[in-house]
Scaffold this motif. Structure first.
Motif, short mmCIF file in Angstrom:
data_model
loop_
_atom_site.label_atom_id
_atom_site.label_comp_id
_atom_site.label_asym_id
_atom_site.label_seq_id
_atom_site.Cartn_x
_atom_site.Cartn_y
_atom_site.Cartn_z
N GLY A 88 42.03 37.36 36.75
CA GLY A 88 42.58 38.45 37.78
C GLY A 88 42.41 39.89 37.08
O GLY A 88 42.98 40.04 35.85
N VAL A 89 41.85 40.64 37.91
CA VAL A 89 41.42 42.14 37.29
C VAL A 89 42.38 43.22 38.29
O VAL A 89 42.17 42.86 39.36
N LYS A 90 43.14 43.95 37.66
CA LYS A 90 43.50 45.10 38.43
C LYS A 90 43.04 46.48 37.79
O LYS A 90 42.85 46.46 36.76
N ALA A 91 43.11 47.45 38.70
CA ALA A 91 42.44 48.81 38.08
C ALA A 91 43.54 49.91 38.74
O ALA A 91 44.31 49.70 39.76
N PHE A 92 43.72 50.89 38.00
CA PHE A 92 44.74 51.98 38.12
C PHE A 92 43.81 53.24 37.66
O PHE A 92 43.13 53.18 36.64
N THR A 93 44.37 54.42 38.42
CA THR A 93 43.77 55.55 37.72
C THR A 93 44.29 55.76 36.30
O THR A 93 45.35 55.42 35.90
N SER A 94 43.49 56.39 35.59
CA SER A 94 43.58 56.72 33.91
C SER A 94 44.37 57.99 33.68
O SER A 94 44.70 58.27 32.75
N VAL A 95 44.76 58.40 34.99
CA VAL A 95 45.59 59.82 34.48
C VAL A 95 46.93 59.55 34.55
O VAL A 95 47.47 59.26 35.88
N CYS A 96 47.64 59.98 33.76
CA CYS A 96 49.13 59.68 33.50
C CYS A 96 49.83 60.47 34.55
O CYS A 96 49.47 61.88 34.71
N THR A 97 50.78 60.12 35.24
CA THR A 97 51.58 60.81 36.40
C THR A 97 52.58 61.75 35.51
O THR A 97 53.13 62.60 36.46
N HIS A 98 52.92 61.72 34.11
CA HIS A 98 53.71 62.81 33.75
C HIS A 98 53.02 64.13 33.76
O HIS A 98 53.38 65.07 34.63
N GLN A 99 51.90 64.40 33.18
CA GLN A 99 51.30 65.67 33.04
C GLN A 99 49.78 65.54 33.15
O GLN A 99 49.23 66.80 32.72
N GLY A 100 49.12 64.58 33.44
CA GLY A 100 47.88 64.64 33.96
C GLY A 100 46.85 64.06 32.52
O GLY A 100 45.79 64.35 32.48
N CYS A 101 47.40 63.85 31.46
CA CYS A 101 46.73 63.15 30.27
C CYS A 101 46.10 61.94 30.46
O CYS A 101 46.49 61.20 31.63
N ASN A 102 44.93 61.73 30.14
CA ASN A 102 44.29 60.20 30.34
C ASN A 102 44.91 59.28 29.41
O ASN A 102 45.22 59.62 28.17
N VAL A 103 45.32 57.96 29.92
CA VAL A 103 45.76 57.07 28.84
C VAL A 103 44.57 56.64 28.09
O VAL A 103 43.48 56.83 28.31
N SER A 104 45.01 56.01 26.89
CA SER A 104 44.15 55.67 25.90
C SER A 104 43.94 54.29 25.84
O SER A 104 42.70 53.92 25.18
N SER A 105 44.81 53.18 26.00
CA SER A 105 44.40 52.07 25.63
C SER A 105 45.46 51.06 26.42
O SER A 105 46.44 51.73 27.16
N VAL A 106 45.26 49.83 26.32
CA VAL A 106 46.08 48.73 26.69
C VAL A 106 46.53 47.97 25.67
O VAL A 106 45.80 47.34 25.03
#
Length: 151
Positions: A88-106
């Protein structure tokens, strides 16, 4: 101490400077593409809508590239893929909803933003820690032939 009303010598130059600034701003803005209409899928973070288009024929990643109970950040596609314990795979935008930084890892079932410590649930995109108050926008994906595709 009483305050005197401004004189014409003060007011008139101020009005002239304000009018000149407004005219210059209009000229600059009218030549800019910033105010041009954007396609319906465009958002402020340039990722597009959660259901946003993209190439549905080219795989985003192979299933083997996404660790079970982990994830993979696709910087070029501005998305993060997460995988449950199976296929099972899910996808999300990698842009943080706080201030627009990109997430870095899981890590440990959480999508991590390095900028201010926000963490999101890897299966729902919901914020679970840090200053972010909104979930990561989901992006529809499908798994076919051991590869992940948009849509």
């Amino acid at each position: 101490m009483t305050q005197e009303a401004p004189t014409r010598r003060v007011v008139v130059p101020g009005l002239i400077v304000t009018a000149a600034g407004a005219a210059a701003g209009y000229v600059v803005a009218s030549g800019s593409s910033a105010a041009d209409p954007k396609p319906p899928a465009a958002e402020a973070n340039a990722v597009g809508t959660a259901a946003g288009g993209g190439d549905t024929a080219t795989p985003l990643a192979n299933l083997a590239d996404i660790p079970a109970n982990g994830g993979l950040v696709l910087e070029d596609a501005s998305m993060v893929l997460t995988r449950d314990g199976g296929n099972g795979v899910k996808a999300f935008t990698s842009v943080c909803t706080h201030q627009g930084c990109n997430v870095s890892s899981v890590e440990g079932g959480k999508i991590i933003c390095p900028c201010h410590g926000s963490k999101f649930d890897a299966q729902t995109g919901a914020p679970v820690a840090g200053p972010a108050g909104e979930p990561l926008a989901p992006i529809p994906v499908t798994v076919r032939d051991d590869a992940v595709f948009r849509g």
